[in-house]
Design a protein around this motif. Structure first.
Motif, mmCIF file in Angstrom:
data_model
loop_
_atom_site.group_PDB
_atom_site.id
_atom_site.type_symbol
_atom_site.label_atom_id
_atom_site.label_comp_id
_atom_site.label_asym_id
_atom_site.label_seq_id
_atom_site.Cartn_x
_atom_site.Cartn_y
_atom_site.Cartn_z
ATOM 1 N N ASN A 54 46.497 42.452 28.754
ATOM 2 C CA ASN A 54 46.416 43.837 29.222
ATOM 3 C C ASN A 54 45.460 43.975 30.404
ATOM 4 O OD1 ASN A 54 48.157 44.837 27.195
ATOM 5 N ND2 ASN A 54 46.462 44.878 25.727
ATOM 6 N N VAL A 55 44.783 42.894 30.738
ATOM 7 C CA VAL A 55 43.802 42.917 31.829
ATOM 8 C C VAL A 55 44.449 42.364 33.094
ATOM 9 C CG1 VAL A 55 41.517 42.185 32.582
ATOM 10 C CG2 VAL A 55 41.972 42.529 30.145
ATOM 11 N N ASN A 56 44.311 43.110 34.193
ATOM 12 C CA ASN A 56 44.845 42.664 35.478
ATOM 13 C C ASN A 56 43.678 42.190 36.345
ATOM 14 O OD1 ASN A 56 46.662 42.160 37.537
ATOM 15 N ND2 ASN A 56 46.671 44.262 38.268
ATOM 16 N N TYR A 57 43.544 40.875 36.501
ATOM 17 C CA TYR A 57 42.413 40.306 37.233
ATOM 18 C C TYR A 57 42.700 40.246 38.727
ATOM 19 C CZ TYR A 57 40.623 38.860 32.681
ATOM 20 O OH TYR A 57 40.147 38.861 31.400
ATOM 21 N N ALA A 58 41.654 39.994 39.494
ATOM 22 C CA ALA A 58 41.791 39.816 40.938
ATOM 23 C C ALA A 58 42.427 38.460 41.232
ATOM 24 C CB ALA A 58 40.417 39.910 41.611
ATOM 25 N N GLU A 59 42.973 38.328 42.437
ATOM 26 C CA GLU A 59 43.607 37.067 42.831
ATOM 27 C C GLU A 59 42.653 35.882 42.668
ATOM 28 O OE1 GLU A 59 45.500 37.031 46.713
ATOM 29 O OE2 GLU A 59 45.592 39.217 46.629
ATOM 30 N N ARG B 234 43.198 32.472 40.518
ATOM 31 C CA ARG B 234 43.164 31.131 41.137
ATOM 32 C C ARG B 234 42.200 30.216 40.403
ATOM 33 N NH1 ARG B 234 43.303 34.078 46.140
ATOM 34 N NH2 ARG B 234 41.069 33.787 46.416
ATOM 35 N N ARG B 235 41.072 30.748 39.977
ATOM 36 C CA ARG B 235 40.094 29.937 39.223
ATOM 37 C C ARG B 235 40.691 29.413 37.929
ATOM 38 N NH1 ARG B 235 35.435 34.008 38.476
ATOM 39 N NH2 ARG B 235 34.790 32.482 36.911
ATOM 40 N N LEU B 236 41.602 30.168 37.345
ATOM 41 C CA LEU B 236 42.265 29.718 36.122
ATOM 42 C C LEU B 236 43.374 28.713 36.425
ATOM 43 C CD1 LEU B 236 42.615 33.142 34.240
ATOM 44 C CD2 LEU B 236 41.072 31.273 33.639
ATOM 45 N N MET C 249 48.921 38.124 40.433
ATOM 46 C CA MET C 249 49.186 36.811 39.860
ATOM 47 C C MET C 249 50.168 36.035 40.738
ATOM 48 S SD MET C 249 50.247 35.834 35.927
ATOM 49 C CE MET C 249 49.149 37.069 35.238
ATOM 50 N N GLN C 250 51.152 36.722 41.292
ATOM 51 C CA GLN C 250 52.109 36.069 42.187
ATOM 52 C C GLN C 250 51.387 35.467 43.394
ATOM 53 O OE1 GLN C 250 54.820 39.308 43.060
ATOM 54 N NE2 GLN C 250 56.325 38.551 41.592
ATOM 55 N N PHE C 251 50.511 36.263 44.010
ATOM 56 C CA PHE C 251 49.775 35.770 45.179
ATOM 57 C C PHE C 251 48.901 34.578 44.803
ATOM 58 C CE2 PHE C 251 49.780 40.435 46.747
ATOM 59 C CZ PHE C 251 51.089 40.299 47.177
#
Length: 347
Positions: free
Chosen positions: A176-181, A185-187, A210-212
């Protein structure tokens, strides 16, 4: 108006003095505890750093004296491990640290996950990931059921990506959490290639950030298996996706066909035209010159500049620019060609 008697005023002052004394006593005790903690930690570092080096790098036998007795010694070991893991890439080193941490540090971090202090819980999550304490995976899943913060949730995702990629894929797609690009990337950069490539298969169902991040991570990884996936995204109906895919293909630096890039020579987006001019660096000039000549006359200064730079990198590039200067009627393009050719000849 409230009137205070001398006895009442004296009682208030006495109470405040007692409170102040208790507070000062508390600070003194805390400082002594901190001082003792630091002494124990520093003594461990002084006495056992060489033993750790011999065990980790010189195949010396493990000594039981290295096992921590208390939190101060755990912090000393954290410092030793973090220093080595940050500066040295070595599978044997990482394996030894992982085995030790799972056996002797696990209990400390398991307890920390139950702390009421957020900073202690976060430190435990960081150490579980960094030291590869995979025996705490089940505990982490139980911890997730609590009312945790977004930062804790992010660190749990990192742990899942390291220890159980299938669980990571399930969690991140249903998060449910939308993180920054940058956070995505870190993940993603930690994932094995056979896991990461699954994001391309589900690309259209992912949120934009997430796509970016998927595209940018593929560019960083620079693996051949991502080449075809990025080329497919050149047909995507989102311009930003097209531009990022072009950038990713440029970073990978392997161009095995020209056709997918030709339409972007006349793209309405100058960023796309710029990226094509960059990509053509990876293709012999005999195949790209007609398109670069067109880009050299582009209305955008950055595109013209990049086209000239790409041309001049070829061994016949300066000659081609001279031919263009003599035959063209585009004054802006001529000036750009002259400037780039002069720079190249001046080296």
């Amino acid at each position: 108006m409230i009137k205070l008697t001398i006895s009442t005023l004296f009682a208030i002052i006495s109470f405040l003095l007692v409170v102040l004394f208790i507070f000062l006593l508390y600070l003194l005790v805390q400082r002594q505890r901190e001082s003792y903690f630091e002494k124990v930690r520093d003594r461990y570092l002084q006495n056992y750093s060489q033993l750790w080096y011999d065990y980790l790098f010189n195949n010396a036998l493990f000594s039981i004296v290295l096992v921590p007795r208390g939190r101060a010694q755990v912090e000393a070991i954290e410092r030793i491990f973090s220093s080595y893991l940050k500066n040295i890439r070595n599978e044997q080193l990482e394996l030894k640290i992982k085995q030790f941490s799972n056996q002797y540090l696990k209990a400390f971090y398991e307890k920390d996950l139950s702390s009421r202090r957020w900073s202690i819980r976060m430190n435990a999550l960081y150490r579980i990931a960094d030291l590869q304490i995979d025996q705490l995976l089940t505990k982490c899943q139980e911890f997730e059921k609590n009312n945790i913060t977004d930062e804790e949730h992010f660190q749990l995702l990192k742990i899942y990506s390291l220890f159980q990629p299938d669980l990571f894929m399930e969690k991140i797609k249903n998060s449910n959490v939308n993180y920054a690009e940058s956070e995505y990337r870190r993940l993603f950069v930690l994932l094995d290639d056979n896991v990461f490539i699954q994001f391309f298969h589900d690309f259209n169902s992912l949120p934009a950030n997430m796509q970016f991040a998927v595209i940018d991570t593929a560019a960083v990884k620079r693996k051949m298996e991502y080449l075809e996936e990025l080329k497919k995204l050149l047909d995507h109906n989102t311009t930003e996706i097209n531009i990022r895919a072009l950038k990713g293909l440029y970073e990978i630096g392997i161009i095995d066909e020209m056709d997918p890039f030709i339409p972007f020579v006349t793209s309405e987006m100058w960023e796309a035209r710029l990226m094509v001019a960059k990509i053509f660096k990876h293709v012999p000039l005999t195949y790209t010159y007609s398109y670069l000549e067109q880009l050299l006359q582009d209305e955008n200064w950055w595109v013209r500049s990049q086209a000239a730079k790409t041309i001049v990198e070829d061994r016949h590039g300066i000659a081609k620019l001279q031919q263009f200067i003599e035959s063209s009627n585009d004054q802006y393009a001529i000036e750009m060609a002259q400037e780039i050719a002069a720079r190249k000849e001046g080296k």
